[in-house]
Scaffold this active site. Structure first.
Site, PDB file in Angstrom:
ATOM      1  N   LYS A   1      48.050  40.699  35.175  1.00 25.26           N
ATOM      2  CA  LYS A   1      46.663  40.925  34.749  1.00 25.26           C
ATOM      3  C   LYS A   1      45.923  41.792  35.776  1.00 25.26           C
ATOM      4  O   LYS A   1      45.252  42.751  35.401  1.00 25.26           O
ATOM      5  CB  LYS A   1      45.978  39.552  34.578  1.00 25.26           C
TER       6      LYS A   1
ATOM      7  N   GLY B   1      36.081  38.099  35.421  1.00 22.13           N
ATOM      8  CA  GLY B   1      35.453  38.359  36.718  1.00 22.13           C
ATOM      9  C   GLY B   1      35.951  39.674  37.298  1.00 22.13           C
ATOM     10  O   GLY B   1      35.183  40.418  37.919  1.00 22.13           O
TER      11      GLY B   1
ATOM     12  N   ARG C   1      28.893  32.763  37.139  1.00 22.97           N
ATOM     13  CA  ARG C   1      29.674  32.967  38.375  1.00 22.97           C
ATOM     14  C   ARG C   1      28.920  33.853  39.376  1.00 22.97           C
ATOM     15  O   ARG C   1      28.105  34.674  38.989  1.00 22.97           O
ATOM     16  CB  ARG C   1      31.062  33.548  38.018  1.00 22.97           C
TER      17      ARG C   1
ATOM     18  N   SER D   1      38.380  37.845  49.010  1.00 24.63           N
ATOM     19  CA  SER D   1      38.310  38.144  47.573  1.00 24.63           C
ATOM     20  C   SER D   1      38.764  39.562  47.298  1.00 24.63           C
ATOM     21  O   SER D   1      38.149  40.533  47.746  1.00 24.63           O
ATOM     22  CB  SER D   1      36.874  37.963  47.068  1.00 24.63           C
TER      23      SER D   1
ATOM     24  N   ASP E   1      45.233  31.350  42.013  1.00 25.75           N
ATOM     25  CA  ASP E   1      45.226  31.114  40.568  1.00 25.75           C
ATOM     26  C   ASP E   1      46.269  30.069  40.143  1.00 25.75           C
ATOM     27  O   ASP E   1      46.283  29.647  38.984  1.00 25.75           O
ATOM     28  CB  ASP E   1      45.473  32.432  39.820  1.00 25.75           C
TER      29      ASP E   1
HETATM   30  C1  S3P Z   1      41.753  38.813  41.079  1.00 24.47           C
HETATM   31  C2  S3P Z   1      41.395  38.244  42.261  1.00 24.47           C
HETATM   32  C3  S3P Z   1      41.198  36.805  42.436  1.00 24.47           C
HETATM   33  C4  S3P Z   1      41.853  36.004  41.325  1.00 24.47           C
HETATM   34  C5  S3P Z   1      41.550  36.580  39.984  1.00 24.47           C
HETATM   35  C6  S3P Z   1      42.043  38.018  39.879  1.00 24.47           C
HETATM   36  C7  S3P Z   1      41.857  40.275  41.011  1.00 24.47           C
HETATM   37  O1  S3P Z   1      39.815  36.526  42.427  1.00 24.47           O
HETATM   38  O2  S3P Z   1      41.465  34.669  41.382  1.00 24.47           O
HETATM   39  O3  S3P Z   1      42.185  35.832  38.960  1.00 24.47           O
HETATM   40  O4  S3P Z   1      42.445  40.803  40.032  1.00 24.47           O
HETATM   41  O5  S3P Z   1      41.380  40.941  41.924  1.00 24.47           O
HETATM   42  P1  S3P Z   1      38.913  36.712  43.755  1.00 24.47           P
HETATM   43  O6  S3P Z   1      39.005  38.094  44.187  1.00 24.47           O
HETATM   44  O7  S3P Z   1      37.514  36.354  43.322  1.00 24.47           O
HETATM   45  O8  S3P Z   1      39.474  35.753  44.749  1.00 24.47           O
END
Ligand code: S3P
Length: 433
Positions: free
Chosen positions: A27, A99, A127, A170, A319
């Site tokens: 993803k 997100g 969020r 993050s 995750d």
């Molecule tokens: C992701 C980063 C993570 C993860 C999310 C996907 C990404 O979140 O939990 O499912 O694709 O950059 P955070 O960056 O908020 O930790």
């Protein structure tokens, strides 16, 4: 509210879990394959793109900005707008439940000289977005939001580079800053507290960006040139493979081969955690798929024991924690997970929803402010439970249901479509092979 019978008592508990699964495409990499190529000059071909709801939200946001994208299943052709070629969208952009879409798009929009608004579903609107608003505002973008929550209204400006220490590990925040930094004046230096997934950095380098990573410090020096388009084949998602890894390890009669799994070191903590718990995992055929490492994994029934999981590994398993909690629920002894307060601001508050739902299945699990404590039990008991609209919780409960005695009914089970639309079909396949 929709209901779905995820698993039923009609299946004999001795039925084995055997066969091979090819997990859906990653993803995180699918989102980035679109967003980064949209900034390039020229056309890229992406294969094995993930056609799940989250990535389709990214796709439609980019189309609303005038990016030309054609998709046939997992085959995508995208012609980038170049850094300066995006068009002002005619309507509010919708990131749905994603997100990653909202935070990365906010980075991209911060450098576009027009005003746009991006929103999302109820979960996403609750969020925290202050984590991207702060650094992007420091770079010169103008972003308004009530209480630092979506909808966000972004007016792109001439940006300047910043030196910024991320308050949380993050990858979404890091990537939002890097996307804005591509068009900024002067270099941007980001320091991470703990390494988070580095797919953006790998792709940006391959597309010609001047980006250096040294330990936890990333430096991007922008150039007036556009990025080069990057053709890629997206590897399988280790976060989706994790459900079968845990299912195989905790089921009494299992041998599951999982092919084409991305094993990027910033993502592969689930392998380490399950091995420390005593799981038998064979890793074969290591290879590179473009910028990313890939391998085949085989998992067998194992006798698991509880372990201590601390903050250093959390970004590499962020995750996978709900499904790790399932494994811990039937492991010998106690498992403690700490330093994971980020779980509280995911698609659901994954500390409280995981604890509440696994408790319904008979798990001995307690909430901590930043994690959970789980005492393994001999058997889980099938029950009615709910996904809270959270895709990863729905799939974790299905894995628990696979080994529980009796029937488990998961409501709002269609949440799996966010990241793994074929999940229920794969579950059928692995129980019938
Ligand atoms: C992701 C980063 C993570 C993860 C999310 C996907 C990404 O979140 O939990 O499912 O694709 O950059 P955070 O960056 O908020 O930790």
């Amino acid at each position: 509210m929709k209901s779905f019978v995820g698993w039923a008592a009609s299946r004999p508990s001795h039925a084995g879990l055997k066969g091979e699964i090819t997990p859906p495409a990653d993803k995180s990499i699918s989102h980035r394959s679109l967003i980064l190529n949209s900034l390039a000059e020229g056309t890229a071909q992406i294969s094995n793109f993930l056609p799940a709801e989250d990535c389709l939200s990214t796709l439609s946001c980019l189309q609303s900005l005038g990016v030309k994208i054609e998709r046939n299943g997992g085959e995508v052709s995208i012609t980038g707008a170049g850094k300066k070629g995006f068009e002002a969208p005619a309507k509010t952009l919708d990131a749905g439940n994603s997100g990653t879409t909202m935070r990365l798009m906010t980075g991209l929009l911060s450098a576009c000289r027009f005003t746009s608004t991006i929103t999302g579903d109820e979960s996403l609107r609750s969020r925290p977005m202050g984590r991207v608003i702060e650094p992007l505002s420091l770079m010169g973008a103008s972003i308004s939001a009530q209480g630092n929550k979506a909808p966000l209204t972004i007016t792109g400006e001439d940006l300047h580079g910043i030196n910024y220490r991320l308050p949380v590990a993050s990858a979404q925040v890091k990537s939002a800053i890097l996307l804005a930094a591509l068009s900024a004046k002067g270099k941007t230096v980001i320091e991470e507290p703990i390494a988070s997934r580095d797919h953006t950095e790998r792709m940006l380098r391959a597309m010609g960006a001047n980006l250096k990573s040294e330990g936890l410090i990333i430096t991007l020096t922008p150039s007036s040139a556009n990025l080069r388009p990057l053709n890629l084949r997206v590897p399988g998602d280790i976060s989706s493979a994790a459900f079968w890894m845990v299912a195989g390890a905790i089921h009494p009669d299992a041998r599951i081969r999982i092919s084409n799994v991305g094993t990027n070191p910033t993502r592969n903590g689930i392998i380490e955690v399950l091995q420390s718990m005593g799981a038998g995992i064979i890793i074969e055929n290591h290879r590179a798929e473009g910028e990313e490492p890939v391998a085949e994994l085989t998992i067998e029934s194992s006798s698991l024991k509880g372990i201590e999981i601390g903050e250093d590994i959390i970004p590499r398993i962020i995750d996978e924690i709900p499904v790790i909690a399932v494994a811990a629920s039937v492991a010998r002894g106690k498992t403690t997970i700490r330093g994971a307060s980020e779980l509280r601001v995911k698609e659901s508050d994954r500390i409280s929803t995981t604890v509440a739902e696994l408790s319904k299945l008979g798990a001995r699990i307690e909430e901590l402010p930043d994690g959970m404590v789980i005492h393994g039990v001999a058997k889980l008991i099938g029950s009615r439970c709910e996904s809270h609209g959270d895709h990863r919780l729905a799939m974790s409960l299905a894995v628990a249901g696979l080994i529980a005695r009796g029937e488990t009914i998961i409501s709002s089970a269609e949440a799996v479509n966010i990241s793994y639309p074929g999940f229920w079909d794969d579950l059928e396949k692995i129980t019938n092979d």
